[in-house]
Every structure is written in C-alpha cells, then in structure tokens.
Design a protein around this motif. Structure first.
Motif, PDB file in Angstrom:
ATOM      1  N   GLN A   1       0.809  -1.210   0.000  1.00  0.00           N
ATOM      2  CA  GLN A   1       0.000   0.000   0.000  1.00  0.00           C
ATOM      3  C   GLN A   1       0.845   1.264   0.000  1.00  0.00           C
ATOM      4  OE1 GLN A   1      -3.209  -0.263  -0.457  1.00  0.00           O
ATOM      5  NE2 GLN A   1      -3.495   1.965  -0.567  1.00  0.00           N
ATOM      6  N   TRP A   2       2.007   1.230   0.660  1.00  0.00           N
ATOM      7  CA  TRP A   2       2.856   2.420   0.660  1.00  0.00           C
ATOM      8  C   TRP A   2       3.318   2.750  -0.756  1.00  0.00           C
ATOM      9  CZ3 TRP A   2       7.701   2.147  -1.352  1.00  0.00           C
ATOM     10  CH2 TRP A   2       8.332   0.894  -1.396  1.00  0.00           C
ATOM     11  N   PHE A   3       3.543   1.732  -1.575  1.00  0.00           N
ATOM     12  CA  PHE A   3       3.961   1.988  -2.955  1.00  0.00           C
ATOM     13  C   PHE A   3       2.796   2.571  -3.750  1.00  0.00           C
ATOM     14  CE2 PHE A   3       4.660   1.072  -7.385  1.00  0.00           C
ATOM     15  CZ  PHE A   3       6.011   1.316  -7.571  1.00  0.00           C
ATOM     16  N   ASP A   4       1.610   2.012  -3.557  1.00  0.00           N
ATOM     17  CA  ASP A   4       0.397   2.505  -4.219  1.00  0.00           C
ATOM     18  C   ASP A   4       0.199   3.995  -3.910  1.00  0.00           C
ATOM     19  OD1 ASP A   4      -2.165   2.811  -5.298  1.00  0.00           O
ATOM     20  OD2 ASP A   4      -2.847   0.866  -4.587  1.00  0.00           O
ATOM     21  N   GLU A   5       0.317   4.361  -2.632  1.00  0.00           N
ATOM     22  CA  GLU A   5       0.093   5.748  -2.230  1.00  0.00           C
ATOM     23  C   GLU A   5       1.238   6.658  -2.664  1.00  0.00           C
ATOM     24  OE1 GLU A   5      -2.638   6.804  -1.144  1.00  0.00           O
ATOM     25  OE2 GLU A   5      -3.637   4.957  -0.498  1.00  0.00           O
ATOM     26  N   GLY A   6       2.460   6.178  -2.520  1.00  0.00           N
ATOM     27  CA  GLY A   6       3.608   6.986  -2.933  1.00  0.00           C
ATOM     28  C   GLY A   6       3.600   7.264  -4.424  1.00  0.00           C
ATOM     29  N   LEU A   7       3.214   6.260  -5.212  1.00  0.00           N
ATOM     30  CA  LEU A   7       3.132   6.457  -6.655  1.00  0.00           C
ATOM     31  C   LEU A   7       2.054   7.480  -6.993  1.00  0.00           C
ATOM     32  CD1 LEU A   7       4.059   5.602  -9.495  1.00  0.00           C
ATOM     33  CD2 LEU A   7       2.273   3.842  -9.433  1.00  0.00           C
ATOM     34  N   ALA A   8       0.914   7.420  -6.305  1.00  0.00           N
ATOM     35  CA  ALA A   8      -0.161   8.379  -6.559  1.00  0.00           C
ATOM     36  C   ALA A   8       0.290   9.802  -6.257  1.00  0.00           C
ATOM     37  CB  ALA A   8      -1.392   8.010  -5.738  1.00  0.00           C
TER      38      ALA A   8
END
Length: 230
Positions: free
Chosen positions: A155-162
């Motif tokens: 999830q941290w990657f999902d949010e960081g990418l966004a």
C-alpha cells in the motif's frame, strides 16, 4: 396425460418460486449495499443519487452553473492527462463522481477525505478535491490496479506512486531529489495498516513518495514503474 400436466405444473411453480426467491435476495442485497455502502451504490448508479451526467463517465451535482460545470470538466481532463502522460496512455476508464457541496458528498457516501477511489474502479471527489492534484492521485490508484490485473503492490507503494504522478506539492520537493522527508523505514504494506497510520500522521504520504521517487529514479524513472506491470 393428466399426471404429466400436473407434474409439469409443479415444476413450473417450483421454477417461479426459485425466481421469486432470487429476486427477493437480490433486492435485499441492493438495499443493504445502498444503506451500508452508499459509495459503492452511488458509483454503480450515479443517477440514483441525483447526480447528472456531464459527459460519458463524469457525473456532477445537479444545478451547477455552467462555469462550475466547465471547471469540473477541465479539472478531470487535466488529471487524466497527468496520469496518461506518466503511464504512456490509459487502460482504465473509471466513472468520476463530483460533488460541489458537502451535503452531496455525504449523500453519496463520502467522508472527510478530499477524494477516494472506490473499489479501484471509480473515483469520488469532494468539494475540497476538485483539483487536478487530488483527482489525478485517485485516478492513479485506478490506473495502477487496472494495469496490475489482480496482482498486488504494498500500500505504501500505491500511495507513494499516486503522490508522484499527481505531483503533489504538499509531499514532494519541486525539483531534484523530490524527498521532503528522508524516509528509509518500513512503511505500512496493507490498506488497513496504511489507513490507521496515515490518519495519525499525514506526512506518511511524503515518506511513501520519497521512497517511490528514489526507487524510480534509481531504476530508470517512469519506465521502471511501467516495467512492474504484468
């Protein structure tokens, strides 16, 4: 012959009973969804919640002046362009539901957030989220999951990418090393853990954006993100 007709009649009655039971169950499921998950129901049927179609895939609060309708359309167009430019095109085409009043946003199931991706298929924007940054953040979630095709990322990657795609100035430096917070610690990997941690510390988004931006920079930029997709 009478016996055959009677048996056929019984089978017909059983069939109609089964159909009636299924109809009742489906109606009950729809009612439960509308009551407990209004955001899911609203994105499935925006008109049922009073929203008007501004154009295909874009629904707005009714009664808006023409200038505000144009502004909403421009914001969503700019947000889609940011996402498309980053990924080299779009594979997703989510419905976007936009409210310009808090009453409207509460009615469709929104809360205190500026915007939200619903089941990674649709996007809802609050009055505080009618902005290319917020809109592109949520659209990035949908586009990423459309490209992952059922695969998962932390999830941290999902949010960081966004954050990275939306170029959010709250959590990214304008140039060079984009990190506002030099984060190297492990970040929440599941949605539940992320929501719990981010509700206590909004700068978690800056940490995630730092880690994603540095990872991308070290591995070829946008191409590295695209290479992750199946």
């Amino acid at each position: 012959m009478p016996l055959i007709r009677q048996e056929g009649s019984r089978r017909g009655k059983r069939r109609w009973i089964a159909v009636a039971v299924i109809a009742v169950l489906l109606t009950g499921a729809a009612a439960v969804t509308a009551i407990w998950f209004p955001s899911v129901a609203a994105t499935a049927c925006p008109g049922c919640y009073g929203l008007e179609r501004l154009r295909p895939g874009l629904y707005v609060e009714p009664g808006l002046p023409q200038a505000r309708r144009r502004h909403v359309a421009e914001v969503v167009e700019q947000a889609n362009k940011r996402v498309s430019d980053f990924f080299g095109g779009l594979k997703s085409s989510p419905d976007v539901l936009v409210c310009l009043s808090e009453d409207c946003y509460r009615r469709i199931g929104g809360g205190r957030e500026r915007g939200i991706a619903v089941l990674n298929r649709s996007v809802m924007l609050s009055p505080r989220g009618v902005d290319p940054v917020i809109a592109s953040h949520e659209l990035t979630h949908v586009e990423l999951h459309a490209r992952l095709g059922g695969a998962e990322v932390p999830q941290w990657f999902d949010e960081g990418l966004a954050v990275l795609v939306s170029d959010d100035p709250r959590y990214l430096a304008p140039t060079g090393d984009r990190c506002l917070i030099d984060s190297r610690r492990p970040l929440p990997a599941t949605l539940a853990d992320w929501l719990r941690a981010a509700s206590a510390d909004s700068q978690l988004y800056a940490e995630a954006a730092c880690q994603v931006s540095r990872w991308a920079e070290a591995n070829g930029g946008r191409g590295a993100v695209r290479a992750l997709m199946p």
